[in-house]
Design an enzyme around this catalytic site. Sequence first.
Site, mmCIF file in Angstrom:
data_model
loop_
_atom_site.group_PDB
_atom_site.id
_atom_site.type_symbol
_atom_site.label_atom_id
_atom_site.label_comp_id
_atom_site.label_asym_id
_atom_site.label_seq_id
_atom_site.Cartn_x
_atom_site.Cartn_y
_atom_site.Cartn_z
ATOM 1 N NE ARG A 60 -46.306 1.194 113.189
ATOM 2 C CZ ARG A 60 -46.118 0.660 112.019
ATOM 3 N NH1 ARG A 60 -46.386 1.284 110.905
ATOM 4 N NH2 ARG A 60 -45.401 -0.545 112.070
ATOM 5 C CE LYS A 80 -29.958 0.544 101.446
ATOM 6 N NZ LYS A 80 -30.088 -0.836 101.638
ATOM 7 N N GLY A 136 -30.225 -6.172 108.483
ATOM 8 C CA GLY A 136 -30.624 -7.055 109.343
ATOM 9 C C GLY A 136 -30.319 -6.329 110.664
HETATM 10 P P1 NAP Z 1 -39.379 -2.145 111.293
HETATM 11 O O1 NAP Z 1 -39.115 -3.464 111.892
HETATM 12 O O2 NAP Z 1 -40.555 -2.123 110.627
HETATM 13 O O3 NAP Z 1 -39.563 -1.217 112.622
HETATM 14 C C1 NAP Z 1 -40.308 -0.061 112.721
HETATM 15 C C2 NAP Z 1 -40.456 0.818 114.067
HETATM 16 O O4 NAP Z 1 -41.050 2.005 113.952
HETATM 17 C C3 NAP Z 1 -41.348 -0.159 114.771
HETATM 18 O O5 NAP Z 1 -41.066 -0.485 116.075
HETATM 19 C C4 NAP Z 1 -42.881 0.696 114.706
HETATM 20 O O6 NAP Z 1 -43.606 0.623 115.813
HETATM 21 C C5 NAP Z 1 -42.244 2.163 114.550
HETATM 22 N N1 NAP Z 1 -43.110 2.910 113.793
HETATM 23 C C6 NAP Z 1 -43.398 2.910 112.567
HETATM 24 N N2 NAP Z 1 -43.991 4.068 112.129
HETATM 25 C C7 NAP Z 1 -44.225 4.714 113.154
HETATM 26 C C8 NAP Z 1 -44.808 5.892 113.528
HETATM 27 N N3 NAP Z 1 -45.470 6.779 112.620
HETATM 28 N N4 NAP Z 1 -44.894 6.354 114.896
HETATM 29 C C9 NAP Z 1 -44.251 5.703 115.901
HETATM 30 N N5 NAP Z 1 -43.591 4.364 115.660
HETATM 31 C C10 NAP Z 1 -43.693 4.201 114.413
HETATM 32 O O7 NAP Z 1 -38.420 -1.257 110.191
HETATM 33 P P2 NAP Z 1 -36.953 -1.453 110.527
HETATM 34 O O8 NAP Z 1 -36.581 -2.821 109.901
HETATM 35 O O9 NAP Z 1 -36.386 -1.545 111.922
HETATM 36 O O10 NAP Z 1 -36.510 -0.339 109.621
HETATM 37 C C11 NAP Z 1 -36.172 1.115 110.377
HETATM 38 C C12 NAP Z 1 -35.687 2.046 109.459
HETATM 39 O O11 NAP Z 1 -34.221 1.687 109.266
HETATM 40 C C13 NAP Z 1 -36.232 2.131 108.057
HETATM 41 O O12 NAP Z 1 -35.994 3.634 107.490
HETATM 42 C C14 NAP Z 1 -35.173 1.185 107.199
HETATM 43 O O13 NAP Z 1 -35.177 1.620 106.037
HETATM 44 C C15 NAP Z 1 -33.889 1.557 108.103
HETATM 45 N N6 NAP Z 1 -33.048 0.237 107.716
HETATM 46 C C16 NAP Z 1 -33.335 -1.104 107.947
HETATM 47 C C17 NAP Z 1 -32.476 -1.876 107.957
HETATM 48 C C18 NAP Z 1 -32.789 -3.186 107.790
HETATM 49 O O14 NAP Z 1 -32.125 -4.241 107.821
HETATM 50 N N7 NAP Z 1 -34.162 -3.776 108.361
HETATM 51 C C19 NAP Z 1 -31.339 -1.680 107.502
HETATM 52 C C20 NAP Z 1 -30.840 -0.372 107.340
HETATM 53 C C21 NAP Z 1 -31.878 0.572 107.268
HETATM 54 P P3 NAP Z 1 -44.438 -0.880 116.045
HETATM 55 O O15 NAP Z 1 -43.561 -1.613 116.288
HETATM 56 O O16 NAP Z 1 -45.298 -0.558 116.932
HETATM 57 O O17 NAP Z 1 -45.041 -1.527 114.706
HETATM 58 N N1 HSE Z 2 -33.944 -3.717 102.861
HETATM 59 C C1 HSE Z 2 -32.865 -3.185 103.070
HETATM 60 C C2 HSE Z 2 -31.955 -4.217 102.147
HETATM 61 C C3 HSE Z 2 -32.376 -3.091 104.213
HETATM 62 O O1 HSE Z 2 -32.312 -5.290 101.969
HETATM 63 O O2 HSE Z 2 -30.700 -3.929 102.021
HETATM 64 C C4 HSE Z 2 -30.783 -2.435 104.414
HETATM 65 O O3 HSE Z 2 -30.841 -1.046 103.966
#
Ligand code: NAP
Ligand code: HSE
Length: 438
Positions: A47, A207, A304
Amino acid sequence: MAFPKIKIGMVGLGTVGSGVWKILHRHQALLSQRAGAKLEISKVIVRSKKKKRPVRLPAKVLNSNIQTVLDDPEIKLIVEVMGDVRASRQLALKAFRAGKHLVTANKALLALHGKELFQEAKKNRVDICFEAAVGGGIPILRALREGFVGNRIDSLYGILNGTCNYILTEMSERKTSFPETLKQAQKLGYAEADPRFDVGGIDAAHKLAILVSIAHGVFVDFPKIFVEGIQGITPFDLECADRFGFEIKLLAITKKNGDKIQARVHPTMISKDSMLAAVKGVNNAVFLEGDFVGEGMLYGRGAGSEPTASAVVGDIVEVARNILAKVAYTVPPLGTHAAHIGNAAIEPIGEWRGPYYLRFQAIDRPGVLAQIAKILSEFGISISAVHQQVREEGREVPIVVLTHDAQEKSVVKAIAKINRLKNIRRATTLIRIEEFCQ
Ligand code: NAP
Ligand code: HSE
């Protein structure tokens, strides 16, 4: 040997995206040997281009216009790790129509729009891979689709939300407060952008919807999944659970019950001796029972940056191998061929039968317990244990009752009646007890 190059467009460079970037760079040579191709992330969409990032990447790679990855004819594979459901759905549909494969970690996207996306991917003969969407680094989806393919899955119990498991473990072992522990989970990159999805059980339900589809070969109407979060669990409940020989876990459960399927997410008391009770902190686990393989459990880090990125990279390599072999869709994404996937008949939660932990917040005065017991017996609910820790005559105290097996709809009616008693000061807490894998 020079490897052919496969160009990747990645949308998102947050917790997961930066982990993917790191693995692809640190293991570039290893992954080339394993995939048979050099994997190059040629565009990354975010973003804000100004934000400070945990990884360094060339300025020309970073972009804020999603359309540029769709328009780039050299990009054959899009990795979606941004998490915005509306934008991700649009991106996925456009990617498929442009003949591009998709790897996503977005469980909400699949739970809500999976049916449409799987159909569109198939129509365009491209792959859609989503191992990171369930269980973080644990390759549970691949295991269900391939390793366990010879089995009917009779039951599956998952600790699927790392944030909740981390909070419950910390509250129970370190006596930390709920808000303080949630803040820490957010700092560690475990929580969703909106952490109410974690603590409210919705993330685990997303999930579970995916697991139910793969385990039973059905599409799930997401709102039919029963969901209850961990917000109502108090340190007192955790203490009581311990006293009675239980742990409290947020479990996602699916079982086959004739032609009905149970699909529910709720805090659950399980025996301290069970394998799932030993799953602590951010770890996830899936305990399942297949009709031929018997009981089994997969365990590992559930959230993570690095564990999740590990699962994303597994998918990237799978797609890269398929691109080189000029095949797609060799394994159906839900493990069952599309023409044979029906709609799930989800059993209403009221049909569930089992033992319960009930915590009544009552005024400590003679006769209150008798009133509670009388109403429970009116609804055919038999008590197996009672516990009142403190004696504070005339003041509000928690009274805990464990029941023998009872029908959920009767328990709900009994509680509604008990909650109307003048000596009951708050809504009663109900926690289901599951007896398995002892
Ligand atoms: P995050 O840290 O919030 O990162 C999201 C990224 O996407 C950021 O770089 C953001 O840009 C970008 N973004 C968001 N909306 C956007 C848009 N409309 N257009 C362009 N870029 C956009 O999220 P995350 O934790 O990595 O999670 C990402 C996905 O993986 C989610 O679907 C989440 O459910 C899934 N997931 C996460 C985890 C976990 O442990 N975190 C585990 C499994 C699955 P900016 O950096 O510029 O804000
Ligand atoms: N928010 C999610 C969790 C990330 O805590 O399990 C992994 O999908």
